[in-house]
Design a protein around this motif. Structure first.
Motif, PDB file in Angstrom:
ATOM      1  N   UNK A 114       0.858  -1.182   0.000  1.00  0.00           N
ATOM      2  CA  UNK A 114       0.000   0.000   0.000  1.00  0.00           C
ATOM      3  C   UNK A 114       0.896   1.234   0.000  1.00  0.00           C
ATOM      4  N   UNK A 115       0.856   2.004  -1.086  1.00  0.00           N
ATOM      5  CA  UNK A 115       1.691   3.201  -1.188  1.00  0.00           C
ATOM      6  C   UNK A 115       0.814   4.417  -0.944  1.00  0.00           C
ATOM      7  N   UNK A 116       1.062   5.084   0.177  1.00  0.00           N
ATOM      8  CA  UNK A 116       0.227   6.186   0.646  1.00  0.00           C
ATOM      9  C   UNK A 116       0.829   7.523   0.230  1.00  0.00           C
ATOM     10  N   UNK A 117       0.134   8.204  -0.665  1.00  0.00           N
ATOM     11  CA  UNK A 117       0.593   9.493  -1.193  1.00  0.00           C
ATOM     12  C   UNK A 117      -0.522  10.519  -1.004  1.00  0.00           C
ATOM     13  N   UNK A 146      -6.835  -4.107   8.592  1.00  0.00           N
ATOM     14  CA  UNK A 146      -7.454  -4.924   7.544  1.00  0.00           C
ATOM     15  C   UNK A 146      -6.591  -6.130   7.229  1.00  0.00           C
ATOM     16  N   UNK A 147      -5.285  -5.913   7.161  1.00  0.00           N
ATOM     17  CA  UNK A 147      -4.358  -7.015   6.881  1.00  0.00           C
ATOM     18  C   UNK A 147      -2.981  -6.639   7.417  1.00  0.00           C
ATOM     19  N   UNK A 148      -2.592  -7.258   8.474  1.00  0.00           N
ATOM     20  CA  UNK A 148      -1.319  -6.927   9.118  1.00  0.00           C
ATOM     21  C   UNK A 148      -0.114  -7.249   8.239  1.00  0.00           C
ATOM     22  N   UNK A 149      -0.312  -8.059   7.203  1.00  0.00           N
ATOM     23  CA  UNK A 149       0.790  -8.421   6.308  1.00  0.00           C
ATOM     24  C   UNK A 149       1.028  -7.375   5.220  1.00  0.00           C
ATOM     25  N   UNK A 150       0.108  -6.427   5.068  1.00  0.00           N
ATOM     26  CA  UNK A 150       0.260  -5.401   4.040  1.00  0.00           C
ATOM     27  C   UNK A 150       1.454  -4.511   4.361  1.00  0.00           C
ATOM     28  N   UNK A 151       2.348  -4.375   3.394  1.00  0.00           N
ATOM     29  CA  UNK A 151       3.513  -3.507   3.533  1.00  0.00           C
ATOM     30  C   UNK A 151       3.107  -2.094   3.115  1.00  0.00           C
ATOM     31  N   UNK A 152       3.277  -1.129   4.007  1.00  0.00           N
ATOM     32  CA  UNK A 152       2.900   0.254   3.719  1.00  0.00           C
ATOM     33  C   UNK A 152       4.151   1.073   3.424  1.00  0.00           C
ATOM     34  N   UNK A 153       4.100   1.799   2.311  1.00  0.00           N
ATOM     35  CA  UNK A 153       5.162   2.736   1.964  1.00  0.00           C
ATOM     36  C   UNK A 153       4.560   4.134   2.022  1.00  0.00           C
ATOM     37  N   UNK A 154       5.188   5.011   2.778  1.00  0.00           N
ATOM     38  CA  UNK A 154       4.688   6.374   2.936  1.00  0.00           C
ATOM     39  C   UNK A 154       5.478   7.306   2.031  1.00  0.00           C
ATOM     40  N   UNK A 155       4.758   8.050   1.204  1.00  0.00           N
ATOM     41  CA  UNK A 155       5.395   8.988   0.278  1.00  0.00           C
ATOM     42  C   UNK A 155       5.502  10.360   0.923  1.00  0.00           C
TER      43      UNK A 155
END
Length: 233
Positions: A114-117, A146-155
């Motif tokens: 999940x790339x948060x921009x 929702x899913x602890x395995x989701x990798x989040x990248x913060x822009x």
């Protein structure tokens, strides 16, 4: 005689093929039959989703969707034979509050990365910094819930000093602070090498051109490739 034998072999083969086809088709005509489900091929791996969640920058304002950086990332993934699908969930004019409100619907699908921009429109509108920070934190919390395995990248984002130097400085600090607090990977400044360069931006001076989006793609890729476990590319 040889021709006759060949013809007999041909009839036998045709009969076998016909039987196999009938066996495959027959369960579909049986009400309540579960045979069709049993016969479905089971794949060990599924295509993983990379969701780009942002505003007009992600959406590719002023350009075709194919020219926006999420599509350019998809081309690179394809060229490397990586089984990922990049989804562009950018919405022009989106604030952190708007993003938070539509997040549940977006997360109906399973997301690997999940790339948060988001946040630039907050800054340009002078929205209180605490509100922007809290909205971004809430988005992060919901994705992880929702899913602890989701990798989040913060822009990371920066804004012009229109709202004063203090506001601008504190706004810039939101992203590294949240990344550190939540253990996220951070793109330090997604518009690095693009912002403030006239030839890489549309006439509004804010949104990147097609060439600018190629640089944005590279900024994203520098962090994304680490998540993908790539050492070079």
């Amino acid at each position: 005689m040889q021709i006759f034998l060949k013809f007999r072999y041909f009839l036998v083969i045709m009969a076998l093929v016909s039987c196999k086809e009938n066996q495959k088709k027959e369960p579909k005509n049986v009400p309540g039959s579960t045979t069709e489900k049993v016969l479905e091929p089971q794949t060990e791996t599924e295509t993983k989703t990379i969701l780009f969640f942002g505003n007009s920058l992600t959406a590719g304002y002023g350009l075709s969707t194919e020219e926006a950086f999420p599509a350019l990332v998809q081309l690179r993934l394809d060229s490397l034979g990586l089984d990922y699908t990049a989804i562009n969930s950018g919405l022009s004019g989106e604030t952190t509050s708007g993003g938070l409100n539509r997040l549940d619907w977006v997360l109906n699908q399973k997301v690997a990365i999940f790339i948060l921009e988001l946040g630039a429109n907050d800054g340009l509108r002078g929205i209180p910094l605490d509100e922007t920070r809290q909205n971004l934190q809430s988005i992060i919390d919901l994705v992880q819930a929702k899913n602890s395995d989701t990798e989040i990248i913060l822009a990371g984002m920066q804004i012009p000093p229109n709202m004063g130097q203090d506001y601008t400085t504190e706004f810039r600090k939101i992203y590294p602070d949240l990344a550190e607090k939540n253990g996220l990977r951070l793109i330090p400044f997604i518009l690095d090498g693009v912002a403030g360069i006239p030839e890489l931006n549309l006439p509004d001076g804010i949104h990147p051109t097609a060439e600018g989006h190629k640089i944005v793609r590279d900024n994203v890729w520098e962090v994304l490739k680490e998540v993908l476990g790539l050492t070079e590319s």
